[in-house]
Motif scaffolding. Structure first.
Motif, PDB file in Angstrom:
ATOM      1  N   SER A  27       0.809  -1.223   0.000  1.00 61.23           N
ATOM      2  CA  SER A  27       0.000   0.000   0.000  1.00 61.23           C
ATOM      3  C   SER A  27       0.841   1.272   0.000  1.00 61.23           C
ATOM      4  O   SER A  27       0.352   2.348   0.335  1.00 61.23           O
ATOM      5  CB  SER A  27      -0.931  -0.009   1.220  1.00 61.23           C
ATOM      6  N   THR A  84      -4.389  -6.877   3.260  1.00 62.91           N
ATOM      7  CA  THR A  84      -5.091  -7.223   2.026  1.00 62.91           C
ATOM      8  C   THR A  84      -6.196  -6.242   1.676  1.00 62.91           C
ATOM      9  O   THR A  84      -6.375  -5.878   0.510  1.00 62.91           O
ATOM     10  CB  THR A  84      -5.693  -8.640   2.140  1.00 62.91           C
ATOM     11  N   TRP A  85      -6.944  -5.771   2.704  1.00 61.73           N
ATOM     12  CA  TRP A  85      -8.098  -4.913   2.436  1.00 61.73           C
ATOM     13  C   TRP A  85      -8.023  -3.566   3.149  1.00 61.73           C
ATOM     14  O   TRP A  85      -8.129  -2.519   2.501  1.00 61.73           O
ATOM     15  CB  TRP A  85      -9.393  -5.639   2.826  1.00 61.73           C
ATOM     16  N   PRO A 129      -4.895  -1.082   1.876  1.00 63.01           N
ATOM     17  CA  PRO A 129      -5.074  -0.381   0.599  1.00 63.01           C
ATOM     18  C   PRO A 129      -6.211   0.643   0.623  1.00 63.01           C
ATOM     19  O   PRO A 129      -6.111   1.691  -0.029  1.00 63.01           O
ATOM     20  CB  PRO A 129      -5.345  -1.510  -0.403  1.00 63.01           C
ATOM     21  N   SER A 141      -4.763   3.693   2.254  1.00 61.79           N
ATOM     22  CA  SER A 141      -3.801   4.394   1.388  1.00 61.79           C
ATOM     23  C   SER A 141      -4.517   5.150   0.273  1.00 61.79           C
ATOM     24  O   SER A 141      -4.090   6.242  -0.121  1.00 61.79           O
ATOM     25  CB  SER A 141      -2.787   3.410   0.806  1.00 61.79           C
ATOM     26  N   LEU A 142      -5.611   4.600  -0.243  1.00 62.93           N
ATOM     27  CA  LEU A 142      -6.397   5.315  -1.256  1.00 62.93           C
ATOM     28  C   LEU A 142      -7.029   6.571  -0.661  1.00 62.93           C
ATOM     29  O   LEU A 142      -7.049   7.633  -1.299  1.00 62.93           O
ATOM     30  CB  LEU A 142      -7.482   4.399  -1.821  1.00 62.93           C
ATOM     31  N   ARG A 148      -3.024   4.872  -8.528  1.00 61.24           N
ATOM     32  CA  ARG A 148      -3.031   3.405  -8.615  1.00 61.24           C
ATOM     33  C   ARG A 148      -4.449   2.916  -8.923  1.00 61.24           C
ATOM     34  O   ARG A 148      -5.126   2.339  -8.054  1.00 61.24           O
ATOM     35  CB  ARG A 148      -2.523   2.809  -7.300  1.00 61.24           C
ATOM     36  N   ILE A 174      -5.550  -0.734  -7.995  1.00 59.15           N
ATOM     37  CA  ILE A 174      -5.907  -1.027  -6.608  1.00 59.15           C
ATOM     38  C   ILE A 174      -7.310  -0.507  -6.315  1.00 59.15           C
ATOM     39  O   ILE A 174      -8.124  -1.186  -5.662  1.00 59.15           O
ATOM     40  CB  ILE A 174      -4.875  -0.411  -5.638  1.00 59.15           C
ATOM     41  N   GLU A 175      -7.591   0.686  -6.782  1.00 57.42           N
ATOM     42  CA  GLU A 175      -8.923   1.266  -6.586  1.00 57.42           C
ATOM     43  C   GLU A 175      -9.999   0.366  -7.182  1.00 57.42           C
ATOM     44  O   GLU A 175     -11.032   0.108  -6.544  1.00 57.42           O
ATOM     45  CB  GLU A 175      -8.980   2.648  -7.231  1.00 57.42           C
ATOM     46  N   ILE A 210     -10.605  -2.750  -5.042  1.00 58.09           N
ATOM     47  CA  ILE A 210     -11.343  -2.463  -3.804  1.00 58.09           C
ATOM     48  C   ILE A 210     -12.807  -2.185  -4.102  1.00 58.09           C
ATOM     49  O   ILE A 210     -13.702  -2.736  -3.449  1.00 58.09           O
ATOM     50  CB  ILE A 210     -10.704  -1.273  -3.068  1.00 58.09           C
TER      51      ILE A 210
END
Length: 608
Positions: free
Chosen positions: A516, A566-567, A570, A573-574, A586, A589-590, A593
């Motif tokens: 992340s 894992t969840w 991230p 971090s978003l 990223r 990653i978005e 999720i």
């Protein structure tokens, strides 16, 4: 002698009869005629309540989050009702004749001569049609009102909703009258006295056709309504909405706070709901549907749900152990600890490890030994004394007590007392090893996401936090309560936070949350995987960014989803990147999720 006595009685009877006639006439003039006169006045004069516009609500950047829209209440004075065509009346309002009878009887019961609410919240379209034919319906008139609307459809639990006052509340607070509205949840409730404004009064004269002909005595007895104060919240509307999008099809909560002020930037609870569902005539029906939803969207998990903090709580325990002189940043422990004959699980890393490495790799055996040596330190008379010292430190971080935020229904979390364990295990019959699960944030600990984020503020500030709050300003210059400007200090010295923060930096750069990382933004964080006796483990992440002069502290909890890295990591971090850069670098990653569905499988109950 008897003859004169008879005359006296006759004369006395005549005078008494005359006096009685005068008394009856006086009663008629003073009471009966006055009552009829008042009744006539009631037919010609109407008292209209001028409801103030409720204060608007903005986000920290001036974006409108809550505004008012016009609706109309239909009022009735039962004694004046005179309708030639009841069917036409009911058709205009889309009600049945039975509804009409029930509503008029209810109004009469309240008062036959006072205005009473007959039908609330007519739309502008219904009002326009009804107003043209109002002259046919004697005893009825329209009262303008406003309803709340939410353009972003976000922040339902924070903003709250309003509803009509009930008899119990009217009795408790004489300010409110039948037909008034009051904040029921969120800031609508906690800032009700500021938002509601002050109602006014207008007295007008009406003719026999129910048409207003002008003010009574040129408005001599009228009073102006005073609009409610607007609120500028600390929320970032874009961040709030983004967080809700990330948490779609997930259960849990996110709380983001500005460490330097305690201002809440976003508070997400999921599943969520559109706040517009609890507005207007459909509110009762929609509330019942939301209440029956097995995923409990009305429940504010961000500030009311108790979760085991898992490995995220190792940070607090390490800070307390340093303060009590049990460890330093150079203290090494082997990666080995047994609970009875069972070895404690740990992430793979080299054998002996120091404090920074233990934070980086989230070493369970390390923190178990730290906690055991803390509670059983030689300076404490026994384990119970050591535990009490530890517990007082925990309370200073804002866990096990209410933070006193400016939102209703805050819960204090759970930090068991010595008495609790004495009752459960027996007085003096428990040791650190008995409750060793507290070393890694398990066991009886219960912490809300709000409290987790607040702990991050304390760490980001090297030892203090401001009471979290959601309102930034009242009106144009209105200051908040003094408690929101005061620093709340932990019992840990500033110097002990430095190695913890360095270790948290390693977590994201090369530890359990390395997936992340964000380019050019230094995140200090800690993952957690909290055991859940009812299913899959909970995923947690807490942190702040940037490392120097932090702008955002955050806590993320995703129920029944697995590892923290894992969840939750991230997602955090978003959120951090969105807030600090107003962009996402990223998208892959978005996408992962947003598209993930982590909802638990809800078993349907077979009908009886």
């Amino acid at each position: 002698m008897n003859k004169y006595n008879g005359r006296t009685f006759v004369i006395a009877a005549i005078f008494i009869s005359i006096a009685f006639i005068y008394i009856i006439r006086l009663f008629y003039v003073q009471v009966v005629e006055k009552k009829y006169q008042a009744s006539a006045d009631d037919n010609a004069i109407r008292h209209i309540v001028e409801y103030p516009a409720r204060g608007l609500v903005y986000d920290r950047k001036g974006r409108l989050m809550v505004y008012n829209d016009a609706v109309y209440d239909l009022m009735v004075i039962p004694k004046q009702i005179n309708i030639a065509d009841t069917i036409e009346f009911c058709s205009l309002l889309s009600i049945t004749v039975e509804d009409f009878i029930a509503k008029t009887q209810k109004a009469k019961k309240y008062s036959p001569i006072k205005p009473t609410l007959f039908e609330k919240q007519l739309s502008a379209e219904t009002y326009a049609v009804f107003q043209e034919k109002l002259y046919k319906f004697h005893g009825f008139y329209v009262q303008p009102r406003t309803l709340r609307f939410y353009p972003d459809r976000a922040g339902a639990h924070l903003l709250g909703y309003i509803g009509e006052v009930n008899d119990a509340l009217i009795e408790k607070n004489p300010y409110y009258k039948q037909g008034d509205y009051i904040g029921i949840s969120g800031i609508e409730q906690s800032y009700e006295a500021v938002l509601r404004g002050q109602r006014g009064k207008r007295i007008v004269m009406v003719d026999v056709y129910n048409v207003v002909k002008g003010s009574y005595e040129n408005g001599k007895f009228d009073t102006l309504a005073v609009a409610g104060e607007s609120l500028t919240t600390s929320l970032d509307a874009v961040l709030q909405k983004y967080g809700e999008e990330l948490m779609v099809n997930k259960v849990g909560g996110i709380v983001a706070i500005e460490p330097s002020t305690g201002e809440i930037l976003a508070m997400i609870t999921s599943p969520n709901y559109d706040p517009n569902l609890l507005v207007g005539r459909a509110r009762t029906k929609n509330y019942a549907l939301l209440l029956k939803d097995p995923l409990k969207p009305l429940f504010n998990r961000a500030q009311m749900a108790y979760y085991p903090p898992g490995s995220t709580y190792k940070l607090v325990n390490a800070l307390i152990a340093q303060q009590e002189g049990v460890i330093t940043q150079n203290t090494h422990y082997p990666c080995s600890y047994y609970i009875g004959s069972r070895p404690m699980k740990c992430h793979p890393h080299p054998g002996g490890i120091d404090l920074l490495g233990a934070v980086q790799y989230s070493c369970n055996p390390y923190f178990a030994q730290v906690y055991k040596n803390l509670l059983e330190a030689k300076k404490f008379e026994n384990t119970q004394v050591g535990y009490e010292v530890w517990r007082n430190h925990v309370l200073a971080f804002g866990v096990g007590r209410k933070l006193d935020v400016d939102l209703p229904h805050e819960l204090k979390g759970l930090v068991p007392t010595v008495e609790y364990y004495d009752k459960y295990f027996g007085k003096g019959k428990w040791r650190a090893s008995t409750i060793i699960s507290l070393a890694i944030g398990q066991g009886e600990l219960g912490v809300t996401p709000l409290q987790m984020a607040n702990i991050m503020c304390a760490i980001a500030n090297h030892g203090y936090f401001y009471t979290p709050h959601i309102v930034k300003r009242i009106g144009e210059k209105g200051k908040l309560d003094e408690r929101f400007y005061a620093k709340n200090y932990t019992k840990v010295d500033e110097k002990h936070f430095i190695p913890i923060i360095d270790g948290m930096e390693r977590v994201v750069e090369a530890g359990t949350a390395r997936a992340s990382r964000i380019k050019d933004i230094t995140i200090c964080g800690k993952t957690g995987t909290a055991q859940n006796p009812h299913g899959k483990d909970h995923s947690l992440f807490v942190g702040f960014a940037p490392k120097v002069n932090p702008k955002i502290a955050i806590a993320v909890m995703v129920e029944n989803s697995g590892f923290g890295g894992t969840w939750a990591a991230p997602i955090a971090s978003l959120m951090i990147e969105k807030y600090l850069t107003d962009s996402i670098s990223r998208p892959e990653i978005e996408k992962r999720i947003v598209s993930a569905n982590l909802l638990p499988v809800v078993k349907e109950v077979a009908p009886n």
